[in-house]
Design an enzyme around this catalytic site. Structure first.
Site, PDB file in Angstrom:
ATOM      1  N   HIS A  25       3.265  31.254  66.685  1.00 39.48           N
ATOM      2  CA  HIS A  25       3.901  31.852  65.511  1.00 39.48           C
ATOM      3  C   HIS A  25       5.418  31.703  65.540  1.00 39.48           C
ATOM      4  O   HIS A  25       6.070  31.957  64.533  1.00 39.48           O
ATOM      5  CB  HIS A  25       3.524  33.336  65.454  1.00 39.48           C
ATOM      6  CG  HIS A  25       2.971  33.776  64.132  1.00 39.48           C
ATOM      7  ND1 HIS A  25       2.612  32.921  63.115  1.00 39.48           N
ATOM      8  CD2 HIS A  25       2.714  35.022  63.653  1.00 39.48           C
ATOM      9  CE1 HIS A  25       2.150  33.616  62.075  1.00 39.48           C
ATOM     10  NE2 HIS A  25       2.220  34.886  62.377  1.00 39.48           N
ATOM     11  N   ASN A  72       5.564  39.650  59.306  1.00 41.86           N
ATOM     12  CA  ASN A  72       4.973  40.093  58.037  1.00 41.86           C
ATOM     13  C   ASN A  72       5.987  40.658  57.040  1.00 41.86           C
ATOM     14  O   ASN A  72       5.658  40.858  55.878  1.00 41.86           O
ATOM     15  CB  ASN A  72       3.883  41.136  58.293  1.00 41.86           C
ATOM     16  CG  ASN A  72       2.716  40.556  59.068  1.00 41.86           C
ATOM     17  OD1 ASN A  72       2.745  39.396  59.475  1.00 41.86           O
ATOM     18  ND2 ASN A  72       1.694  41.352  59.281  1.00 41.86           N
ATOM     19  N   ASP A  97       5.240  27.863  61.310  1.00 41.12           N
ATOM     20  CA  ASP A  97       4.033  27.329  61.946  1.00 41.12           C
ATOM     21  C   ASP A  97       2.903  27.152  60.941  1.00 41.12           C
ATOM     22  O   ASP A  97       2.779  27.938  60.006  1.00 41.12           O
ATOM     23  CB  ASP A  97       3.579  28.283  63.061  1.00 41.12           C
ATOM     24  CG  ASP A  97       3.322  29.688  62.523  1.00 41.12           C
ATOM     25  OD1 ASP A  97       2.152  30.106  62.484  1.00 41.12           O
ATOM     26  OD2 ASP A  97       4.285  30.393  62.143  1.00 41.12           O
ATOM     27  N   ASN A 118       1.459  35.029  56.573  1.00 40.54           N
ATOM     28  CA  ASN A 118       2.040  36.313  56.164  1.00 40.54           C
ATOM     29  C   ASN A 118       3.555  36.290  56.006  1.00 40.54           C
ATOM     30  O   ASN A 118       4.115  37.020  55.186  1.00 40.54           O
ATOM     31  CB  ASN A 118       1.635  37.418  57.139  1.00 40.54           C
ATOM     32  CG  ASN A 118       0.173  37.789  56.980  1.00 40.54           C
ATOM     33  OD1 ASN A 118      -0.396  37.654  55.893  1.00 40.54           O
ATOM     34  ND2 ASN A 118      -0.457  38.238  58.051  1.00 40.54           N
TER      35      ASN A 118
END
Length: 195
Positions: A25, A72, A97, A118
């Site tokens: 991530h 997020n 990513d 997200n």
């Protein structure tokens, strides 16, 4: 097209904290570190719920941002900085990513939906627009369909994957600058799908 004094924001997505540094991530953060080094532009100012740096590149003002909100809520940081510097969405380049691409592959996009990411979802929500360019960095698909997605994107790369990733992070940084210089079409021709 006159590029003088155009302002660009390049955003790398990731999660703050040492435990996340090498996870899938955090490719956006890692590509930003490469870019910061290339531009000799330290990302060390703490404001707008992020860390940012400012420099000039080929006559444009360029801001580099690593949101510190956790993935997020990335859009909050992007909105605050872009509103302050009056940067339109089409001048906001996001590096992040992508699990639909193998490690080492890139995909360049002018706009589009969040595709289940997200961080991108948050940016679209906060900006009220999907019209921002993206540099997607392949991190590989889940090993099997039942594998938890959160566990997968927060997992580390294998040694082999890291080998594929290193040049991709360099190319992702180059692609972001190529968007500023040459636009999306040319950048996509040069960088999309290349390993």
């Amino acid at each position: 097209m006159i590029k003088d004094q155009e302002t660009w924001l390049i955003v790398g997505l990731g999660n703050p904290g040492r435990e996340y540094e090498k996870t899938r991530h955090n490719c956006g953060f890692r590509a930003m570190d490469v870019l910061a080094e290339k531009l000799r532009c330290p990302i060390d100012k703490a404001k707008f719920q992020g860390l940012y740096g400012q420099c000039s590149y080929h006559g444009s003002k360029v801001l580099l941002l690593k949101p510190q909100t956790y993935m997020n809520l990335s859009g909050r940081s992007v909105l605050q900085l872009s509103a302050f510097f009056k940067i339109p969405p089409q001048n906001i380049i996001v590096l992040f990513d992508d699990i639909s691409l193998p490690p080492g592959r890139l995909r360049i996009r002018a706009n589009g939906s969040a595709g289940g990411h997200n961080g991108i979802k948050s940016i679209i929500q906060e900006l009220g627009s999907q019209e921002f360019p993206r540099v997607k960095i392949g991190v590989g698909a889940k090993p099997h369909p039942d594998y938890d997605l959160a566990d997968w994107v927060l997992s580390a790369f294998s040694a082999n994957e890291e080998t594929d990733l290193a040049p991709a992070l360099q190319r992702a940084a180059d692609a972001a600058l190529c968007i500023i210089d040459n636009g999306i079409g040319e950048t996509s021709n040069r960088y999309s799908g290349k390993a």
